[in-house]
Motif scaffolding. Structure first.
Motif, mmCIF file in Angstrom:
data_model
loop_
_atom_site.group_PDB
_atom_site.id
_atom_site.type_symbol
_atom_site.label_atom_id
_atom_site.label_comp_id
_atom_site.label_asym_id
_atom_site.label_seq_id
_atom_site.Cartn_x
_atom_site.Cartn_y
_atom_site.Cartn_z
ATOM 1 N N LEU A 310 -44.643 -5.212 45.590
ATOM 2 C CA LEU A 310 -45.345 -5.973 45.323
ATOM 3 C C LEU A 310 -44.858 -7.140 44.869
ATOM 4 N N GLN A 311 -45.337 -8.575 44.989
ATOM 5 C CA GLN A 311 -44.435 -9.332 44.461
ATOM 6 C C GLN A 311 -44.940 -10.728 43.500
ATOM 7 N N THR A 312 -46.255 -10.528 44.042
ATOM 8 C CA THR A 312 -46.397 -11.805 43.508
ATOM 9 C C THR A 312 -48.009 -11.930 42.839
ATOM 10 N N THR A 313 -48.494 -11.966 41.210
ATOM 11 C CA THR A 313 -49.670 -12.171 40.386
ATOM 12 C C THR A 313 -50.729 -13.318 40.951
ATOM 13 N N ALA A 314 -52.133 -12.431 41.495
ATOM 14 C CA ALA A 314 -52.790 -14.538 41.489
ATOM 15 C C ALA A 314 -53.821 -13.836 40.866
ATOM 16 N N THR A 315 -55.254 -14.914 41.007
ATOM 17 C CA THR A 315 -56.241 -13.875 40.042
ATOM 18 C C THR A 315 -57.753 -14.555 41.251
ATOM 19 N N ASP A 316 -57.846 -15.298 42.652
ATOM 20 C CA ASP A 316 -58.850 -14.881 43.492
ATOM 21 C C ASP A 316 -59.728 -15.697 42.724
ATOM 22 N N HIS A 317 -59.778 -16.565 41.903
ATOM 23 C CA HIS A 317 -60.058 -17.227 40.526
ATOM 24 C C HIS A 317 -61.155 -18.145 41.415
ATOM 25 N N CYS A 318 -62.483 -17.463 41.751
ATOM 26 C CA CYS A 318 -63.604 -18.222 41.938
ATOM 27 C C CYS A 318 -64.550 -17.806 40.983
ATOM 28 N N GLY A 357 -43.274 -3.545 27.784
ATOM 29 C CA GLY A 357 -41.627 -3.280 28.135
ATOM 30 C C GLY A 357 -42.212 -3.045 29.846
ATOM 31 N N LYS A 358 -42.496 -2.793 30.531
ATOM 32 C CA LYS A 358 -42.966 -3.145 32.204
ATOM 33 C C LYS A 358 -42.083 -4.087 32.499
ATOM 34 N N PHE A 359 -41.310 -5.300 31.465
ATOM 35 C CA PHE A 359 -41.389 -6.206 32.588
ATOM 36 C C PHE A 359 -40.421 -6.846 31.768
ATOM 37 N N THR A 360 -39.483 -7.286 32.354
ATOM 38 C CA THR A 360 -38.469 -8.446 31.666
ATOM 39 C C THR A 360 -38.987 -9.429 31.646
ATOM 40 N N PRO A 361 -38.757 -10.813 30.612
ATOM 41 C CA PRO A 361 -39.046 -12.106 30.308
ATOM 42 C C PRO A 361 -38.615 -12.867 32.794
ATOM 43 N N GLU A 362 -37.291 -12.380 32.636
ATOM 44 C CA GLU A 362 -36.807 -13.107 33.428
ATOM 45 C C GLU A 362 -37.469 -11.888 35.437
ATOM 46 N N GLU A 363 -38.040 -10.678 34.306
ATOM 47 C CA GLU A 363 -39.135 -10.353 35.461
ATOM 48 C C GLU A 363 -40.649 -11.199 35.933
ATOM 49 N N PHE A 364 -41.349 -11.313 34.451
ATOM 50 C CA PHE A 364 -42.125 -11.723 34.253
ATOM 51 C C PHE A 364 -42.739 -13.607 34.565
ATOM 52 N N VAL A 365 -41.261 -13.978 35.082
ATOM 53 C CA VAL A 365 -41.248 -15.559 35.877
ATOM 54 C C VAL A 365 -40.958 -15.541 37.054
ATOM 55 N N ASP A 366 -40.480 -14.419 37.675
ATOM 56 C CA ASP A 366 -40.593 -13.600 39.197
ATOM 57 C C ASP A 366 -42.009 -12.927 39.050
ATOM 58 N N ILE A 367 -42.720 -12.609 39.410
ATOM 59 C CA ILE A 367 -44.180 -12.334 39.483
ATOM 60 C C ILE A 367 -45.031 -13.735 38.842
ATOM 61 N N THR A 368 -44.979 -14.234 38.237
ATOM 62 C CA THR A 368 -46.013 -15.062 37.746
ATOM 63 C C THR A 368 -45.585 -16.397 38.123
ATOM 64 N N SER A 369 -44.297 -17.044 39.253
ATOM 65 C CA SER A 369 -44.055 -18.200 39.334
ATOM 66 C C SER A 369 -43.352 -18.102 40.672
ATOM 67 N N SER A 370 -41.788 -17.927 40.847
ATOM 68 C CA SER A 370 -40.421 -17.720 41.406
ATOM 69 C C SER A 370 -40.998 -17.177 42.734
ATOM 70 N N ASN A 371 -40.898 -15.869 42.236
ATOM 71 C CA ASN A 371 -41.620 -15.445 43.621
ATOM 72 C C ASN A 371 -42.033 -15.627 44.830
ATOM 73 N N PRO A 380 -35.786 -23.899 45.717
ATOM 74 C CA PRO A 380 -36.712 -24.100 43.966
ATOM 75 C C PRO A 380 -36.798 -25.240 43.587
ATOM 76 N N ARG A 381 -37.642 -26.272 44.104
ATOM 77 C CA ARG A 381 -38.421 -26.917 43.756
ATOM 78 C C ARG A 381 -39.089 -26.774 42.743
ATOM 79 N N LYS A 382 -40.338 -25.748 43.624
ATOM 80 C CA LYS A 382 -41.219 -25.049 42.523
ATOM 81 C C LYS A 382 -39.951 -23.646 41.992
ATOM 82 N N GLY A 383 -40.784 -23.205 40.606
ATOM 83 C CA GLY A 383 -40.705 -21.613 40.393
ATOM 84 C C GLY A 383 -39.177 -21.869 40.187
ATOM 85 N N SER A 384 -38.616 -23.086 39.543
ATOM 86 C CA SER A 384 -37.308 -22.828 39.180
ATOM 87 C C SER A 384 -36.990 -23.661 37.545
#
Ligand code: DUC
Ligand code: ZN
Ligand code: ZN
Length: 479
Positions: A310-318, A357-371, A380-384
């Protein structure tokens, strides 16, 4: 406005680096030490804090007309709440009614979204099929910057896409260089189970998860993946909520198929016991689809994110409030489906993901933004955080704490599925398009200040796929 962020630790593109960041005219202009900046530059001291790409929530539904009502959170209030939580971009959904012209629906949503105060983009749902839909998909990709199309495999007699629609739309997506995405639940199974449960007298919210078993999600996930495989197009599954659906993704990926999976902060942290609450309002407030699941699924989803399946996290905010949810008082299948989370996603993921400890800050960035930026082709316009990237930045204070509550959140809903959760790690500042939008608890979110983000068609992945398909065809002709 120009801003200099000093003394922080940049986390981006798999690295941490101590350097200052200078933003001007909505982009990152320089990164380094002792940067020379104009006198009127606003200086932020980020000592002890992380400087990260602003969050991207690739799955929201602001002011969605759905199940006989309209979601209470509009594009202004919803994007403002996102900024308060460090999210600088959402990807929302245009959902045409079956037979509705795609471009008409797209322009309706585009008008609604002009109020946004963060950046926004759209996936467009394919809810029916004819030659005009095929033609409009091209216009959307080539002129409007839409590079993803959504297929609801559930919601029979409403917006459900059957296999014929999916086959046509996936094939068209491949021609155009667009990503098909799916809400994977077998809509027929859900429809039949809803009827059976109501007939048996199970009318309360406890019937909701019973009508949407993990097998309904796994079957649909498998079907979407197989259709994509036959056509040779990548596919992105939204809100994967079960171990079973994750297994389908994992198997396909290990066979070399380009399948992507998203999971929701809510599915990671809330379990199905909420539907047994005897208080209707509380149980109904959790009704969303797919439903919250048993703890073993939550464990699997965390591992799915950790393993990269799984690469991304979202909310389905509704957002639907209690009086709207009351429409299903005597029949759970009429409770408007939806919960909130755009404001809380990053804090709950940091607290339960990075602090554990499940994720490093770098991995957090990946799953909340960059991926999300990579999968939807805006990296890299966004997520970087790079020179030349848009200045969408969150300054993250790992020591800040709060207790999440509907009484204090910015979201326009009377309930919070994370109510009472203590979080540690929050944004101190959110910068969007180079403008300070949130600072130490104060929201400065001007209505209409967000930008529509065009997402270009995928060229390289699709060219590679085309090459592979051509080679396969050539080989089969030789034989
Ligand atoms: N699921 C929800 O809970 N709400 C909106 C649409 C969806 O698929
Ligand atoms: Zn969905
Ligand atoms: Zn959704």
């Amino acid at each position: 406005m120009s801003i200099l962020i000093k003394n922080g630790t940049i986390v981006s593109d798999g690295q941490q680096k101590n350097a200052d960041v200078y933003c001007n005219e909505s982009v990152i202009k320089a990164i380094g030490q002792d940067l020379e900046v104009p006198d009127n530059t606003h200086i932020i001291d980020a000592q002890g804090q992380y400087v990260m790409p602003g969050g991207i929530d690739p799955h929201t539904h602001m002011q969605l007309p759905f199940m006989g009502t309209v979601a209470t959170e509009d594009f202004y209030t919803g994007t403002a709440a996102g900024l308060a939580g460090g999210t600088t971009m959402i990807i929302d959904f245009v959902i045409p009614n079956p037979q509705q012209n795609l471009m008409e629906a797209y322009h309706t949503w585009k008008d609604w979204a002009e109020k946004s105060c963060s950046n926004y983009s759209f996936h467009v749902a394919i809810t029916w099929w004819d030659e005009t839909v095929k033609a409009d998909m091209k216009t959307l990709v080539e002129e409007e910057g839409v590079n993803s199309f959504k297929h609801f495999m559930a919601y029979k007699n409403a917006i459900m896409a059957d296999d014929e629609i999916m086959y046509n739309s996936f094939s068209r997506s491949l021609e155009l260089g667009a990503m098909p995405t799916c809400h994977a639940e077998n809509g027929e199974m859900v429809f039949q189970l809803q009827k059976q449960l109501i007939d048996q007298g199970i009318t309360g919210p406890e019937g909701h998860p019973l009508s949407r078993p993990p097998a309904a999600e796994a079957e649909a996930a498998n079907r979407a993946i197989k259709i994509a495989d036959v056509i040779g197009v990548p596919v992105y599954l939204v809100h994967v909520s079960t171990e079973d659906a994750l297994d389908e993704i994992t198997r396909a990926r290990s066979n070399g198929q380009r399948v992507y999976g998203e999971c929701l902060a809510g599915h990671l942290l809330v379990d199905e016991s909420v539907y047994l609450d005897t208080n209707f309002e509380r149980a109904a407030a959790h009704v969303m689809s797919p439903p919250f699941r048993a703890p073993e699924h939550q464990k699997a989803l965390w591992k799915g994110l950790q393993s990269g399946n799984l690469q991304t996290t979202a909310t389905d905010h509704c957002c639907f409030c209690a009086e709207q949810k009351a429409a299903g008082k005597d029949d759970f299948s009429k409770i408007p489906n939806g919960t909130a989370g755009v404001e809380d996603r990053m804090a709950v993921l940091w607290t339960h993901g990075v602090s554990t400890g499940k994720f490093t800050p770098e991995e957090f960035v990946d799953i909340t933004s960059s991926n999300a930026a990579k999968i939807f082709n805006i990296h890299p316009r966004k997520g970087s955080i790079q020179v030349g990237s848009d200045a969408d930045i969150v300054i993250w204070d790992p020591e800040l704490t709060k207790t999440i509550s509907a009484k204090t959140h910015h979201q326009n809903i009377d309930f919070n599925i994370f109510e009472g959760m203590e979080v540690k790690g929050l944004p101190s500042y959110t910068i969007c398009n180079g403008v300070l939008k949130y600072a130490n608890g104060e929201l400065m979110a001007e209505i209409g200040s967000g930008q529509y983000i065009k997402r270009p068609a995928f060229r390289s992945i699709f060219n590679a796929l085309q090459k592979q398909a051509d080679l396969n065809e050539a080989k089969s002709v030789k034989r």
